[in-house]
Scaffold this active site. Structure first.
Site, PDB file in Angstrom:
ATOM      1  N   ASN A   9       0.871  -1.174   0.000  1.00  0.00           N
ATOM      2  CA  ASN A   9       0.000   0.000   0.000  1.00  0.00           C
ATOM      3  C   ASN A   9       0.909   1.225   0.000  1.00  0.00           C
ATOM      4  O   ASN A   9       1.502   1.571   1.026  1.00  0.00           O
ATOM      5  CB  ASN A   9      -0.890  -0.043   1.252  1.00  0.00           C
ATOM      6  CG  ASN A   9      -1.744   1.204   1.397  1.00  0.00           C
ATOM      7  OD1 ASN A   9      -1.811   2.036   0.498  1.00  0.00           O
ATOM      8  ND2 ASN A   9      -2.406   1.317   2.538  1.00  0.00           N
ATOM      9  N   LYS A  11       0.167   4.279  -0.355  1.00  0.00           N
ATOM     10  CA  LYS A  11      -0.461   5.480   0.227  1.00  0.00           C
ATOM     11  C   LYS A  11      -0.181   6.700  -0.662  1.00  0.00           C
ATOM     12  O   LYS A  11      -0.098   6.577  -1.870  1.00  0.00           O
ATOM     13  CB  LYS A  11       0.008   5.661   1.674  1.00  0.00           C
ATOM     14  CG  LYS A  11      -0.227   4.387   2.508  1.00  0.00           C
ATOM     15  CD  LYS A  11      -0.114   4.590   3.980  1.00  0.00           C
ATOM     16  CE  LYS A  11      -0.383   3.264   4.700  1.00  0.00           C
ATOM     17  NZ  LYS A  11      -0.382   3.380   6.131  1.00  0.00           N
ATOM     18  N   HIS A  94      -9.772   1.056   4.739  1.00  0.00           N
ATOM     19  CA  HIS A  94      -8.511   1.257   5.464  1.00  0.00           C
ATOM     20  C   HIS A  94      -8.759   2.205   6.641  1.00  0.00           C
ATOM     21  O   HIS A  94      -9.561   3.136   6.532  1.00  0.00           O
ATOM     22  CB  HIS A  94      -7.449   1.823   4.516  1.00  0.00           C
ATOM     23  CG  HIS A  94      -6.088   1.817   5.107  1.00  0.00           C
ATOM     24  ND1 HIS A  94      -5.687   2.767   6.028  1.00  0.00           N
ATOM     25  CD2 HIS A  94      -5.050   0.969   4.963  1.00  0.00           C
ATOM     26  CE1 HIS A  94      -4.451   2.501   6.407  1.00  0.00           C
ATOM     27  NE2 HIS A  94      -4.031   1.409   5.770  1.00  0.00           N
ATOM     28  N   GLU A  96      -7.181   4.609   7.724  1.00  0.00           N
ATOM     29  CA  GLU A  96      -6.966   6.036   7.417  1.00  0.00           C
ATOM     30  C   GLU A  96      -8.181   6.620   6.696  1.00  0.00           C
ATOM     31  O   GLU A  96      -8.477   7.805   6.845  1.00  0.00           O
ATOM     32  CB  GLU A  96      -5.671   6.203   6.604  1.00  0.00           C
ATOM     33  CG  GLU A  96      -4.452   5.969   7.502  1.00  0.00           C
ATOM     34  CD  GLU A  96      -3.210   5.462   6.798  1.00  0.00           C
ATOM     35  OE1 GLU A  96      -3.158   5.484   5.554  1.00  0.00           O
ATOM     36  OE2 GLU A  96      -2.283   5.021   7.505  1.00  0.00           O
ATOM     37  N   GLU A 164      -5.694  -4.991  10.456  1.00  0.00           N
ATOM     38  CA  GLU A 164      -4.696  -3.953  10.691  1.00  0.00           C
ATOM     39  C   GLU A 164      -5.028  -3.218  11.988  1.00  0.00           C
ATOM     40  O   GLU A 164      -5.832  -2.275  11.981  1.00  0.00           O
ATOM     41  CB  GLU A 164      -4.694  -2.952   9.534  1.00  0.00           C
ATOM     42  CG  GLU A 164      -4.295  -3.554   8.206  1.00  0.00           C
ATOM     43  CD  GLU A 164      -3.684  -2.500   7.299  1.00  0.00           C
ATOM     44  OE1 GLU A 164      -2.576  -2.731   6.816  1.00  0.00           O
ATOM     45  OE2 GLU A 164      -4.296  -1.442   7.102  1.00  0.00           O
ATOM     46  N   GLY A 170       2.046   2.314  10.870  1.00  0.00           N
ATOM     47  CA  GLY A 170       2.988   3.426  10.742  1.00  0.00           C
ATOM     48  C   GLY A 170       3.648   3.822  12.047  1.00  0.00           C
ATOM     49  O   GLY A 170       4.315   4.853  12.126  1.00  0.00           O
ATOM     50  N   SER A 209       2.976  -2.059  10.457  1.00  0.00           N
ATOM     51  CA  SER A 209       4.422  -2.121  10.705  1.00  0.00           C
ATOM     52  C   SER A 209       5.019  -3.496  10.400  1.00  0.00           C
ATOM     53  O   SER A 209       5.864  -3.991  11.151  1.00  0.00           O
ATOM     54  CB  SER A 209       4.744  -1.670  12.128  1.00  0.00           C
ATOM     55  OG  SER A 209       4.372  -0.312  12.314  1.00  0.00           O
TER      56      SER A 209
HETATM   57  P1  PGA Z   1       2.572   0.326   7.721  1.00  0.00           P
HETATM   58  O1  PGA Z   1       1.155   0.530   6.996  1.00  0.00           O
HETATM   59  O2  PGA Z   1       3.158  -0.967   7.194  1.00  0.00           O
HETATM   60  O3  PGA Z   1       3.388   1.530   7.312  1.00  0.00           O
HETATM   61  O4  PGA Z   1       2.315   0.258   9.178  1.00  0.00           O
HETATM   62  C1  PGA Z   1       0.284  -0.541   6.775  1.00  0.00           C
HETATM   63  C2  PGA Z   1      -1.011  -0.064   6.176  1.00  0.00           C
HETATM   64  O5  PGA Z   1      -1.492   0.989   6.586  1.00  0.00           O
HETATM   65  O6  PGA Z   1      -1.582  -0.704   5.287  1.00  0.00           O
END
Ligand code: PGA
Length: 249
Positions: A9, A11, A94, A96, A164, A170, A209
């Protein structure tokens, strides 16, 4: 037997030049038997990535789509526009999107229905916040998100679920393999109870992460079928190492 799946992803990162650089390394290195690989760039890079991946064993996905099929909806992208482009996958719900765009379970459900109608393969994200985990309600939250998105849907054969935990995205904090496995097993139990879902065939990815140093331990868990990778997917060497870890017997 569920085939391992690793999804990057990207982003809101990248320029045309950096996307080209990342792809040239990935396309060379990603012919790894046993693992399906998907990358999800920003909308504006989809066509570029699609063209570069056409002869590679990498599929392309979007990070979101509209719940509507067409019309006067400025700024939206319809699922059919994505499938028309050759995009096969779409990430939905997601955290976010839920956090910054107020996406409710109802919206996620409507997007899922529209995406399935357009022939896209959905990756539906679920996960609890730190406060919810500390309050002991992680399973209640995740169960409700699954019910809210999936109940009443049809054509769920291609469904992928991504667990997640919001507190791990993140942040550098990862669920321990044990914590992740417990939730993945719970998710599979929930899926068994939802009409139209073949729980034993549905892939459940872990995200939050995922890095080079924790991927193998996560993938060793029986109910973890791969990963949704954010930050580490932007570094070709790291992403390829994670793909390799998913392919290990
Ligand atoms: P990250 O993001 O690996 O940077 O924690 C994962 C995601 O949001 O899909």
């Amino acid at each position: 037997m569920r085939q391992a799946l690793v999804v990057g992803n990207w982003k809101m990162h990248g320029s045309r030049a950096s996307v080209d650089d990342l792809l040239s390394d990935l396309v060379q290195g990603s012919r790894i038997p046993g693992t399906e690989v998907v990358v999800c760039p920003a909308y504006v890079h989809l066509a570029q990535v699609q063209a570069a991946c056409i002869s590679a064993s990498i599929s392309v996905g979007a990070q979101d789509c509209s719940h509507l099929q067409s019309g006067a909806f400025t700024g939206e992208v319809a699922p059919l526009m994505l499938s028309d482009l050759g995009c096969r996958w779409v990430i939905l719900g997601h955290s976010e999107r839920r956090q910054y765009h107020d996406e409710s379970d109802e919206i996620v459900a409507a997007k899922l229905s529209a995406a399935l109608d357009a022939g896209l393969q959905p990756i539906v994200c679920v996960g609890e916040t730190r406060e919810q985990r500390e309050a002991g309600s992680a399973e209640i939250v995740v169960g409700a998100q699954l019910q809210g998105a999936l109940t009443g849907q049809t054509n769920l054969e291609t469904l992928v679920v991504a667990y997640e935990p919001v507190w791990a995205i993140g942040t550098g904090l990862t669920a321990t393999p044990k914590q992740a496995q417990e939730m993945h097993a719970f998710i599979r139990t929930c899926l068994q109870q939802i009409a139209g879902v073949d729980a034993s065939a549905t892939r459940v990815l872990y995200g939050g992460s995922v890095k080079v140093n924790n991927a193998a331990q996560l993938f060793a868990q029986p109910d973890i079928d791969g990963a949704l990778v954010g930050g580490a997917a932007l570094i070709a060497e790291d992403f390829l190492t994670i793909i390799n870890a998913a392919s290990a017997p």
